[in-house]
Design an enzyme around this catalytic site. Sequence first.
Site, PDB file in Angstrom:
ATOM      1  N   HIS A 166      25.920 -19.481 -13.746  1.00  0.00           N
ATOM      2  CA  HIS A 166      24.853 -18.019 -13.620  1.00  0.00           C
ATOM      3  C   HIS A 166      24.699 -17.693 -15.378  1.00  0.00           C
ATOM      4  O   HIS A 166      26.052 -16.321 -15.095  1.00  0.00           O
ATOM      5  CB  HIS A 166      24.649 -17.130 -12.761  1.00  0.00           C
ATOM      6  CG  HIS A 166      23.411 -16.645 -13.043  1.00  0.00           C
ATOM      7  ND1 HIS A 166      22.167 -17.612 -12.525  1.00  0.00           N
ATOM      8  CD2 HIS A 166      23.068 -15.525 -12.738  1.00  0.00           C
ATOM      9  CE1 HIS A 166      21.221 -16.627 -12.788  1.00  0.00           C
ATOM     10  NE2 HIS A 166      21.668 -15.308 -13.247  1.00  0.00           N
ATOM     11  N   CYS A 215      19.345 -21.402 -15.771  1.00  0.00           N
ATOM     12  CA  CYS A 215      19.663 -20.372 -16.170  1.00  0.00           C
ATOM     13  C   CYS A 215      19.674 -20.355 -17.308  1.00  0.00           C
ATOM     14  O   CYS A 215      19.543 -19.493 -18.357  1.00  0.00           O
ATOM     15  CB  CYS A 215      20.580 -19.771 -15.096  1.00  0.00           C
ATOM     16  SG  CYS A 215      22.353 -20.184 -15.223  1.00  0.00           S
ATOM     17  N   ASN A 220      17.559 -10.717 -16.443  1.00  0.00           N
ATOM     18  CA  ASN A 220      18.436 -11.978 -15.134  1.00  0.00           C
ATOM     19  C   ASN A 220      17.452 -12.043 -14.260  1.00  0.00           C
ATOM     20  O   ASN A 220      15.803 -12.080 -13.969  1.00  0.00           O
ATOM     21  CB  ASN A 220      18.957 -11.265 -14.176  1.00  0.00           C
ATOM     22  CG  ASN A 220      20.053 -11.965 -13.326  1.00  0.00           C
ATOM     23  OD1 ASN A 220      19.892 -13.008 -13.514  1.00  0.00           O
ATOM     24  ND2 ASN A 220      20.680 -12.048 -13.181  1.00  0.00           N
TER      25      ASN A 220
END
EC number: 3.4.19.12
Length: 363
Positions: free
Chosen positions: A119, A14, A134
């Site tokens: 994250h 991520c 995202n």
Amino acid sequence: MESIFHERQEGSLCAQHCLNNLLQGEYFSPVELSSIAQQLDEEERMRMAEGGVSSEEYRTFLQQPSVNMDDSGFFSIQVISNALKVWGLELILFNSPEYQRLGIDPINEKSFICNYKEHWFTVRKLGKQWFNLNSLLMGPELISDTYLALFLAQLQQEGYSIFVVKGDLPDCEADQLLQMIRVQQVQRPKLIGEETAQSRDQRLPRSDVDQAIEVSHPFDGTGMLDEDEENFQRALALSRQEIDMEDEEADLRRAIQLSMQGSRQSEFSNSLPQNASQPPHTSQTDSLSSEDLRRRRQAYFEKQQQQLQQQDLTLNLHDKPTINSSTLEADPGGDMSEEDMLQAAMNMSLESARNHLSTEEKK
């Protein structure tokens, strides 16, 4: 929307997706970020060695794993910050006192980096509009100017760490295009795997157990039943009512049948032995003990009493054909129906009454 660069989640990379979505291109790879993390580990090792390589703190540091990366693909905020320094970009904590004193409206910023439980994802302004980039989403999510402040406040309330990206971002095609036009988004992009899970649930038939679990656990805290569940509950209640009514009707029919059988047998058994054993001049009360038959006979006798008094009571009543106890004894009742038995009992009672009236008249 097609011009916006958006990397989707792969493994735990991520941090890589966050940086590339921020810069709008494939600027960093896992290898390059790992190299930055190793440089940070070496710098930390050298600082710890200044206190002595034989010290307990140094030996403990060597035994611990790296805090800048791990085998899953996670990278720390230090790695992300050093990667952005290459492009002249700096990270400032959004809720820090230093930034809050500046009093800058979030709409006037260019981008944010958000982190929660390892994250990372980017929120960036492209052209004149904000987008949530995202990597867990299937595509970019449009955020209105009025909603941006609420969105950031919600992230803070949920425990996110938010960093403001300061500096000039590299030019990109999406930013140039969205400076001229504004896009509209009808439907919010779904999470990765959400659409696949929904299509799989639609293809697979639900078992009876799944349906039962769904009915007995309604409702995710809302306390409301949907239409199918209401119909099911209503049908179940009606079915139970019909079963109860059928059981009650069956019990009532059995009770009536047993009552009728018991009454007939009691009437016949009470009249037959007493008339057969007592002489013909016994009274009406002694001949029958059944209360129901007594009331019926009494009503019948009262209606016939006047007619009997007008007739010649001196006639030989014994010459008339009657059904007495000897007749019943001759026929033990094997072929007699219940109605025949009741009629025989009535005739016997009538015979006894006539004998009694004849006796009273002779006196």
